[in-house]
Structures are given as C-alpha cells and as structure tokens.
Design an enzyme around this catalytic site. Structure first.
Site: not given
Ligand code: QAP
Ligand code: CO
Length: 166
Positions: A46, A134
């Site tokens: 997201g 988001e």
């Molecule tokens: C939001 O988050 C979300 O720390 C989207 O090193 C996350 O795409 C909603 C990411 C979990 C619900 C559950 C994070 C990539 C990506 C990191 C993401 C990283 C590399 C996060």
């Molecule tokens: Co975020």
C-alpha cells in the site's frame, strides 16, 4: 514511468492533511502509474500520495500474492466500520519497523477509481487494515502514532540515526 522518493518518518511533511482530488485526469493517472511502480519496486502492499509528497486524497493497494491486482482509491470515505482486529503493521515510510495496531475488522469504503467512477467496497482482514492505514496517511497520521510515546520516541531516534548513517 518513474520511481518516486518516499518520505521517511519523522519527516514533518508526513503530517500534511491531503486535499480532495477535483478531477481524475491524465496528470492523476500518471501519478498513479508512478506510485504503483514505486510500491511494487519497494516492495509494498500500500502507498498513499502523502508518502511521495503529493498531498491529495489518493492511495493505492495491492494485497494479492501475484502483485497484479492494483486497487486505486481516490477521495476515499469510510461509510461503516465494524469489529476489531490486531495486525502487525509496517510502512514504507518507517522501514524496518513492525508493530501491532488495533483497527476495525470490517470497513465499507466509498471512493473513485482511476476512471473517476464511484464504487463502494466492503473490506475485511488485511485489505481492511491496509485501507485504514493508508487513509490515515491522507490525514497526516503515521501508524507509529498508535504506539506508546516511549516506543514512538525509540522509533523516531532509530530512524534519525539510520538517516545520519547513510
Ligand atoms: C501498510 O505497508 C500495511 O519496513 C503498507 O523495510 C502494512 O507496504 C498495511 C515495507 C502491513 C497493513 C499491514 C515495510 C517494505 C512495506 C518495511 C507496506 C520495509 C520494506 C510496507
Ligand atoms: Co504507511
């Protein structure tokens, strides 16, 4: 297409409140394509426009295994929320940090798609969490703000230290 720079917590620009999109035109669609490329490259599930320093009510999500199910939400509104769930969340603006957050289990969302067409969607589980996470960005809120001040401060200092080390 281009990969956009993602703002990192605690950048104060992450606290900007996004304005509604007036018209879904070619400029918006070009931003959606760049945001999608940026999210898939990361990789993430997201991304809110706020995170790429565009303060308009636009977010994209793809929670599919195959990474070919892009969902676009323009001017999203939550019409109903129900239940509770705890999910371990991360954020492209807070790399390397994962913490549990309690949110609604179900949300009924109304938004426009990339064609400017209004739709409603009932989301559960991960998709529901992702929409809420988001949509918080569009209000200038980062998930670490749900944590205790102690945890949040530790994360803030860790992020600033990482930045210095680069
Ligand atoms: C939001 O988050 C979300 O720390 C989207 O090193 C996350 O795409 C909603 C990411 C979990 C619900 C559950 C994070 C990539 C990506 C990191 C993401 C990283 C590399 C996060
Ligand atoms: Co975020």
């Amino acid at each position: 297409m281009a990969i956009l720079d993602i703002l990192n917590y605690p950048d104060p620009r992450l606290h900007t409140v996004a304005k509604p999109v007036k018209e879904v035109n070619a400029t918006i669609r070009a931003l959606i394509r760049d945001m999608a490329e940026t999210m898939y490259d990361a990789p993430g599930i997201g991304l809110a426009a706020t995170q790429v320093n565009q303060h308009i009510q636009l977010l994209i999500i793809d929670t599919s295994e195959t990474k070919d199910q892009l969902q676009v939400f323009i001017n999203p509104k939550i019409l109903e929320r129900d239940g509770e769930q705890v999910y371990e969340e991360g954020c492209l603006s807070v790399p390397g940090i994962y913490e549990s957050v309690t949110r609604a289990e179900k949300v009924l969302v109304e938004a426009m798609d990339e064609q400017g067409k209004l739709f409603t969607l009932e989301a559960h589980g991960l998709l529901s969490v992702c929409i809420q996470h988001e949509m918080d960005h569009l209000q200038g809120k980062v998930f670490v703000e749900y944590l205790s001040p102690l945890k949040r401060n530790r994360i803030k200092h860790k992020m600033l230290k990482q930045k210095r080390g680069k």
